[in-house]
Motif scaffolding. Sequence first.
Motif, short mmCIF file in Angstrom:
data_model
loop_
_atom_site.label_atom_id
_atom_site.label_comp_id
_atom_site.label_asym_id
_atom_site.label_seq_id
_atom_site.Cartn_x
_atom_site.Cartn_y
_atom_site.Cartn_z
N PRO A 143 0.79 -1.24 0.00
CA PRO A 143 0.00 0.00 0.00
C PRO A 143 0.82 1.28 0.00
O PRO A 143 0.46 2.25 -0.69
CB PRO A 143 -0.84 -0.12 1.28
N LEU A 144 1.90 1.34 0.75
CA LEU A 144 2.67 2.58 0.82
C LEU A 144 3.39 2.87 -0.49
O LEU A 144 3.42 4.03 -0.95
CB LEU A 144 3.66 2.53 1.98
N SER A 145 3.96 1.86 -1.11
CA SER A 145 4.63 2.11 -2.39
C SER A 145 3.60 2.40 -3.49
O SER A 145 3.84 3.23 -4.38
CB SER A 145 5.51 0.93 -2.78
N PHE A 146 2.43 1.77 -3.43
CA PHE A 146 1.38 2.06 -4.41
C PHE A 146 0.87 3.50 -4.24
O PHE A 146 0.54 4.17 -5.22
CB PHE A 146 0.22 1.08 -4.25
N ALA A 147 0.80 3.96 -2.98
CA ALA A 147 0.39 5.35 -2.74
C ALA A 147 1.41 6.32 -3.34
O ALA A 147 1.04 7.38 -3.86
CB ALA A 147 0.24 5.59 -1.24
N PHE A 148 2.69 5.96 -3.27
CA PHE A 148 3.72 6.82 -3.88
C PHE A 148 3.54 6.87 -5.39
O PHE A 148 3.71 7.93 -6.01
CB PHE A 148 5.11 6.28 -3.53
N TRP A 149 3.20 5.74 -6.02
CA TRP A 149 2.91 5.73 -7.45
C TRP A 149 1.78 6.70 -7.78
O TRP A 149 1.87 7.48 -8.75
CB TRP A 149 2.51 4.32 -7.90
N ASP B 14 10.79 11.58 -14.20
CA ASP B 14 11.24 10.70 -13.13
C ASP B 14 11.99 11.45 -12.03
O ASP B 14 12.66 10.83 -11.20
CB ASP B 14 12.12 9.58 -13.70
N ALA B 15 11.87 12.79 -12.00
CA ALA B 15 12.65 13.58 -11.06
C ALA B 15 12.34 13.22 -9.61
O ALA B 15 13.26 13.05 -8.79
CB ALA B 15 12.40 15.07 -11.29
N LEU B 16 11.06 13.09 -9.25
CA LEU B 16 10.71 12.79 -7.87
C LEU B 16 11.23 11.40 -7.47
O LEU B 16 11.79 11.23 -6.38
CB LEU B 16 9.20 12.87 -7.68
N ILE B 17 11.04 10.43 -8.34
CA ILE B 17 11.51 9.08 -8.05
C ILE B 17 13.02 9.07 -7.87
O ILE B 17 13.57 8.49 -6.92
CB ILE B 17 11.09 8.10 -9.16
N ARG B 18 13.73 9.73 -8.77
CA ARG B 18 15.19 9.70 -8.72
C ARG B 18 15.71 10.46 -7.49
O ARG B 18 16.66 10.01 -6.83
CB ARG B 18 15.77 10.29 -10.01
N ILE B 19 15.12 11.61 -7.19
CA ILE B 19 15.55 12.37 -6.01
C ILE B 19 15.26 11.58 -4.73
O ILE B 19 16.09 11.53 -3.81
CB ILE B 19 14.86 13.75 -5.97
N THR B 20 14.09 10.95 -4.68
CA THR B 20 13.75 10.12 -3.52
C THR B 20 14.76 9.00 -3.36
O THR B 20 15.23 8.71 -2.24
CB THR B 20 12.34 9.54 -3.68
N ALA C 76 13.53 1.59 -0.18
CA ALA C 76 12.88 2.01 1.05
C ALA C 76 12.76 0.86 2.04
O ALA C 76 13.06 1.01 3.23
CB ALA C 76 11.50 2.59 0.73
N ALA C 77 12.30 -0.30 1.56
CA ALA C 77 12.15 -1.46 2.45
C ALA C 77 13.50 -1.89 3.01
O ALA C 77 13.63 -2.22 4.20
CB ALA C 77 11.47 -2.61 1.71
N ASP C 78 14.53 -1.89 2.16
CA ASP C 78 15.86 -2.29 2.62
C ASP C 78 16.44 -1.29 3.61
O ASP C 78 17.10 -1.68 4.59
CB ASP C 78 16.80 -2.46 1.43
N LEU C 79 16.20 -0.01 3.38
CA LEU C 79 16.70 1.01 4.31
C LEU C 79 16.11 0.80 5.70
O LEU C 79 16.82 0.86 6.71
CB LEU C 79 16.37 2.40 3.78
N LEU C 80 14.81 0.55 5.77
CA LEU C 80 14.17 0.30 7.07
C LEU C 80 14.64 -1.02 7.67
O LEU C 80 14.82 -1.13 8.89
CB LEU C 80 12.66 0.31 6.91
N ILE D 94 5.60 -1.35 2.60
CA ILE D 94 6.31 -0.86 1.42
C ILE D 94 6.63 -2.00 0.46
O ILE D 94 6.37 -1.91 -0.73
CB ILE D 94 7.60 -0.12 1.83
N LYS D 95 7.17 -3.10 1.00
CA LYS D 95 7.48 -4.24 0.14
C LYS D 95 7.75 -5.46 1.01
O LYS D 95 8.32 -5.35 2.10
CB LYS D 95 8.71 -3.96 -0.74
N GLU D 96 7.36 -6.63 0.50
CA GLU D 96 7.46 -7.85 1.30
C GLU D 96 8.89 -8.28 1.55
O GLU D 96 9.14 -9.09 2.45
CB GLU D 96 6.69 -8.99 0.62
N GLU D 97 9.87 -7.73 0.84
CA GLU D 97 11.27 -8.06 1.13
C GLU D 97 11.66 -7.66 2.55
O GLU D 97 12.68 -8.14 3.08
CB GLU D 97 12.21 -7.39 0.13
N ALA D 98 10.87 -6.77 3.18
CA ALA D 98 11.15 -6.38 4.56
C ALA D 98 10.98 -7.53 5.54
O ALA D 98 11.39 -7.42 6.70
CB ALA D 98 10.25 -5.22 4.97
#
Length: 488
Positions: free
Chosen positions: A62-68, A80-86, A139-143, A179-183
């Motif tokens: 849900p959180l990554s889909f909300a970002f989309w 792709d500026a927002l994605i790349r800056i993020t 994002a998931a890996d950072l957390l 964010i992602k199930e890899e977490a």
Amino acid sequence: MTRDSRIFAAVAAALVVGAFARGFGMYPFYDDWMYLSAAGEALAHHAPGEFIWSAFPPHWSPLSFAFWIFNLRYVGWENDALIRITNAVMAWAGLMGFAVFARRHGASRGAIVAGMATLGWHHINAAPYYAWDSFDQLAADLLTWTSIALMLTTLKRPQPGATRRVALATALLAPALLIKEEALAAVAGIVLLAIWSSVVLREEAPMRRLRWNAAAAALVMAAAFAALRWHAGLWFDASGPYRFCAACIPGNVGLMVASLIVPSRTLDVFLAVRGWPPDLSVAIPVALATLAVVAGVILGLLSRQRDDRPSVMLTATLMLASGFPILLQENVTELHAHTALFWWAMLVTMAIDGWRRRVPATVAAARLALTGGAVVYALALGIGLQSNLAEMRGTGERSRLWRARLHGALHAIPPGSRVLVRGVPLVKGPRDYGLYRVSTPGYLLAGTAGLAWRAPMDVVWCGVADGCDRPDYVLEIDAGERVRVSRR
């Protein structure tokens, strides 16, 4: 801010600039189009929640889909500026977190910088850095890294000073899973640390209870997440790339470890060994370079003091545990190895400090050779990262050209026509590899998803597998990649 913090912040910034300076202005390809189409359809219906809370196989995120949704609504699909800056901000945060963690564990400045370069410039970063749809992996890996690092800083600490960190580390799992199930790798790490505390460290009973409580809470959150995914219609497939595959685990572990230890990009290795006889002009240098990296890391780790070896073993075990649960499924790619990259970079840092202990400080030539080896390794990783970026940019441009070509082929048809598209199966070319190099129209455009996105003249596109009912025109791409349009 301490002097160390300023140094590491500057190094992190330099590494991020080096990684992202040429990474803007990418064009979508493959599954980027599927996400755009799904998010765009939800926005067209004025119901973004349809996409945010729904399953998008194999993800319920849900959180990554909300970002989309946010990016598509306020930035646009061509930017792709927002994605790349993020992504750049998350990469910088990951590097700073690594530096703070390594410094607290007694690593030297030079070794930390080498570890930061490994983490920031490793060639497997290409997919999470530069793809449109892999920001959630970062994002998931950072957390996940933050959660496990916080847990590790409480080892052998008195309980009053550890309780808050353990609670925060456990709480980070909730947003990470959304964010992602890899977490779920964080769950494996938290459980592993509880076992380590009880079996290896034999910490005092209050600390063991604290860690097992954290492990129990992590398992409850994992179970709740699995239940929500199941409710959304996602589970291990009965067949296909996302099925449970116990027999695939050894090969998946080999892929993950190989992706981490090979100093050059693996696309070159794939192209060199895909046929027989292999291209020895590539295979032999890569094999020798990989052996040098492995030997250097192992000898450096063995040179550490004896009381440091348990921490080395724990770091290596955390690297392997980072593959949970992805290594249990059939389909594993280099993108999935990214979760383990933090711990590989930490092993590199530990190894360099081991070499510093082995090499006398008075022997300037030896110290220079050690520094030179670390620099060469970092540059090799950076060159591989930039090469993968060039491949991905080229793939995006092929997607742009094919999309424009196919849209242009129908410039004379009446608006609102229904067009059956043939010759765009989701099949990769023989020299295609992962998310780096894609060449076939079907993969570039995700079947007809890329064509259907904002199609000109209100054209209705459908593929052969869509059960297209009475199309007005047929667009066909033959084996020679010639485009033909005929009236049905």
